[in-house]
Design an enzyme around this catalytic site. Structure first.
Site, PDB file in Angstrom:
ATOM      1  N   SER A 140       0.866  -1.184   0.000  1.00 26.68           N
ATOM      2  CA  SER A 140       0.000   0.000   0.000  1.00 26.68           C
ATOM      3  C   SER A 140       0.901   1.231   0.000  1.00 26.68           C
ATOM      4  O   SER A 140       2.023   1.175   0.534  1.00 26.68           O
ATOM      5  CB  SER A 140      -0.870   0.019   1.261  1.00 26.68           C
ATOM      6  OG  SER A 140      -1.423   1.304   1.445  1.00 26.68           O
ATOM      7  N   TYR A 153      -1.166  -1.097  10.186  1.00 28.24           N
ATOM      8  CA  TYR A 153      -1.305  -1.383   8.742  1.00 28.24           C
ATOM      9  C   TYR A 153      -0.066  -0.903   7.977  1.00 28.24           C
ATOM     10  O   TYR A 153       0.488  -1.629   7.142  1.00 28.24           O
ATOM     11  CB  TYR A 153      -2.563  -0.672   8.251  1.00 28.24           C
ATOM     12  CG  TYR A 153      -2.936  -0.936   6.809  1.00 28.24           C
ATOM     13  CD1 TYR A 153      -3.494  -2.157   6.430  1.00 28.24           C
ATOM     14  CD2 TYR A 153      -2.759   0.040   5.832  1.00 28.24           C
ATOM     15  CE1 TYR A 153      -3.859  -2.393   5.106  1.00 28.24           C
ATOM     16  CE2 TYR A 153      -3.126  -0.183   4.516  1.00 28.24           C
ATOM     17  CZ  TYR A 153      -3.683  -1.403   4.159  1.00 28.24           C
ATOM     18  OH  TYR A 153      -4.039  -1.633   2.853  1.00 28.24           O
TER      19      TYR A 153
HETATM   20  P1  NAP Z   1     -11.384  -6.402   0.926  1.00 30.69           P
HETATM   21  O1  NAP Z   1     -12.360  -6.028  -0.115  1.00 30.69           O
HETATM   22  O2  NAP Z   1     -11.669  -6.113   2.349  1.00 30.69           O
HETATM   23  O3  NAP Z   1     -11.010  -7.964   0.736  1.00 30.69           O
HETATM   24  C1  NAP Z   1     -10.098  -8.567   1.604  1.00 30.69           C
HETATM   25  C2  NAP Z   1      -9.830  -9.973   1.136  1.00 30.69           C
HETATM   26  O4  NAP Z   1      -8.866 -10.566   2.034  1.00 30.69           O
HETATM   27  C3  NAP Z   1     -11.067 -10.846   1.173  1.00 30.69           C
HETATM   28  O5  NAP Z   1     -11.041 -11.716   0.075  1.00 30.69           O
HETATM   29  C4  NAP Z   1     -10.895 -11.616   2.484  1.00 30.69           C
HETATM   30  O6  NAP Z   1     -11.515 -12.893   2.450  1.00 30.69           O
HETATM   31  C5  NAP Z   1      -9.395 -11.784   2.517  1.00 30.69           C
HETATM   32  N1  NAP Z   1      -8.901 -12.051   3.868  1.00 30.69           N
HETATM   33  C6  NAP Z   1      -8.970 -11.251   4.955  1.00 30.69           C
HETATM   34  N2  NAP Z   1      -8.418 -11.862   6.018  1.00 30.69           N
HETATM   35  C7  NAP Z   1      -7.967 -13.065   5.583  1.00 30.69           C
HETATM   36  C8  NAP Z   1      -7.303 -14.146   6.180  1.00 30.69           C
HETATM   37  N3  NAP Z   1      -6.971 -14.134   7.484  1.00 30.69           N
HETATM   38  N4  NAP Z   1      -6.997 -15.247   5.450  1.00 30.69           N
HETATM   39  C9  NAP Z   1      -7.337 -15.295   4.142  1.00 30.69           C
HETATM   40  N5  NAP Z   1      -7.965 -14.293   3.493  1.00 30.69           N
HETATM   41  C10 NAP Z   1      -8.284 -13.197   4.214  1.00 30.69           C
HETATM   42  O7  NAP Z   1      -9.958  -5.697   0.667  1.00 30.69           O
HETATM   43  P2  NAP Z   1      -9.353  -5.016  -0.642  1.00 30.69           P
HETATM   44  O8  NAP Z   1      -9.621  -3.580  -0.560  1.00 30.69           O
HETATM   45  O9  NAP Z   1      -9.718  -5.775  -1.855  1.00 30.69           O
HETATM   46  O10 NAP Z   1      -7.799  -5.217  -0.315  1.00 30.69           O
HETATM   47  C11 NAP Z   1      -7.019  -6.252  -0.901  1.00 30.69           C
HETATM   48  C12 NAP Z   1      -5.559  -5.955  -0.583  1.00 30.69           C
HETATM   49  O11 NAP Z   1      -5.219  -4.669  -1.120  1.00 30.69           O
HETATM   50  C13 NAP Z   1      -5.254  -5.904   0.895  1.00 30.69           C
HETATM   51  O12 NAP Z   1      -3.978  -6.442   1.155  1.00 30.69           O
HETATM   52  C14 NAP Z   1      -5.247  -4.410   1.192  1.00 30.69           C
HETATM   53  O13 NAP Z   1      -4.452  -4.098   2.312  1.00 30.69           O
HETATM   54  C15 NAP Z   1      -4.653  -3.877  -0.087  1.00 30.69           C
HETATM   55  N6  NAP Z   1      -4.945  -2.462  -0.320  1.00 30.69           N
HETATM   56  C16 NAP Z   1      -6.223  -2.025  -0.467  1.00 30.69           C
HETATM   57  C17 NAP Z   1      -6.466  -0.670  -0.663  1.00 30.69           C
HETATM   58  C18 NAP Z   1      -7.857  -0.118  -0.832  1.00 30.69           C
HETATM   59  O14 NAP Z   1      -7.973   1.131  -0.876  1.00 30.69           O
HETATM   60  N7  NAP Z   1      -8.879  -0.897  -0.946  1.00 30.69           N
HETATM   61  C19 NAP Z   1      -5.380   0.221  -0.716  1.00 30.69           C
HETATM   62  C20 NAP Z   1      -4.093  -0.259  -0.576  1.00 30.69           C
HETATM   63  C21 NAP Z   1      -3.877  -1.609  -0.380  1.00 30.69           C
HETATM   64  P3  NAP Z   1     -13.110 -13.084   2.792  1.00 30.69           P
HETATM   65  O15 NAP Z   1     -13.859 -12.538   1.608  1.00 30.69           O
HETATM   66  O16 NAP Z   1     -13.249 -14.538   2.952  1.00 30.69           O
HETATM   67  O17 NAP Z   1     -13.349 -12.294   4.035  1.00 30.69           O
END
Ligand code: NAP
Length: 245
Positions: A140, A153
């Site tokens: 991130s 984070y």
């Molecule tokens: P999200 O919509 O909240 O999805 C999170 C995903 O991670 C879901 O598929 C969830 O599975 C899975 N997960 C959470 N805890 C887990 C665990 N203990 N074991 C296995 N799977 C797990 O998040 P997102 O926004 O798509 O983010 C994806 C990645 O991008 C993350 O690493 C996040 O930090 C990074 N990121 C996101 C943003 C943003 O603005 N959205 C910005 C920078 C970085 P379930 O569906 O089964 O719960």
């Protein structure tokens, strides 16, 4: 010809799901990891099948090292190889340090950073045996520049950057490329929780004046797995509308 195989952690929603779709569209079979009981596997399977992919779903908490090993074994039993690992599973538990509970620090580090180690450590021997592989870690921009209210984070995402660069050095001679993608603000469940005025403030600070889409992150992840990026390893690519430069 054998289809390539991509294993994506947290591939059931948000960025991970779009990444999985992008690999499916490009002729890959998929291993999709998730953790929640209420995941609509039938719907997801239909979507990925329509894109031509065979999918193995594996419900596993990435904090469990042994279970990650079992996930890798199942993937190999089913598809015989893992060409690409995308360490995407991640959570936030935000608060200022002064109010941050120890358990919220541990939880975020365990899923985001230790989960990345758990998966990578189990997949690398497979890739070494195959004599090739690509690993893409989702960091991130917060891991690059920090962010008030996200000490846990930011530490996890900065850790992922150090991990990525180290592994790129360790594994280059094995024909394994390791890179990180650092998204800015992307429209997913993770950012949906933000209040409208916070979102507006964020948009004003982004040169492109909007949040990104999961597809815009997936495009870069796919690029880093593809031969188009064959001379790129150990890099962190920001996908953030120009927020950090
Ligand atoms: P999200 O919509 O909240 O999805 C999170 C995903 O991670 C879901 O598929 C969830 O599975 C899975 N997960 C959470 N805890 C887990 C665990 N203990 N074991 C296995 N799977 C797990 O998040 P997102 O926004 O798509 O983010 C994806 C990645 O991008 C993350 O690493 C996040 O930090 C990074 N990121 C996101 C943003 C943003 O603005 N959205 C910005 C920078 C970085 P379930 O569906 O089964 O719960």
């Amino acid at each position: 010809m054998d289809k390539k195989v991509a294993l994506i952690t947290g591939g059931s929603r948000g960025i991970g799901k779009k990444v999985a779709e992008e690999f499916a569209k490009n002729g890959y079979n998929l291993v999709i990891n998730y953790v929640s009981d209420n995941t609509n596997l039938e719907g997801l399977e239909k979507e990925f099948k329509n894109l031509g992919a065979k999918v193995l779903f594996i419900k596993t908490d990435v904090t469990n090292y042994e279970a990650c090993g079992e996930m890798v074994n199942k993937a190999i039993e089913t598809f015989g190889k893992i060409d690409v690992l995308v360490n995407n599973a991640g959570i936030t538990k935000d608060s200022l340090l002064i109010r941050m509970k120890e358990e919220d620090f541990d939880k975020v580090i365990n899923i985001n950073l230790k989960g990345t180690f758990n998966m990578t450590k189990n997949v690398v021997p497979v890739m070494i045996k195959q004599k090739e592989g690509k690993i893409i870690n989702i960091s991130s921009v917060v891991g690059v520049v920090g962010n008030a209210g996200q000490a846990n984070y930011a530490a996890s995402k900065a850790g992922i950057i150090g991990f990525t660069k180290t592994l790129a050095k360790e594994l280059a001679s094995r024909n394994i490329r390791v890179n990180a993608v650092a998204p800015g603000f992307i429209q997913t469940d993770m950012t949906d929780v933000l209040k409208d005025n916070v979102k507006e403030n964020i948009n004003n600070q982004i040169p492109l004046k909007r949040m990104g889409t999961p597809q815009e992150v997936a495009n870069v992840v796919y690029f880093l797995a593809d031969d188009l990026s064959s001379y790129i390893t150990g890099q962190v690519i920001n996908v953030d509308g120009g927020m950090v430069m």
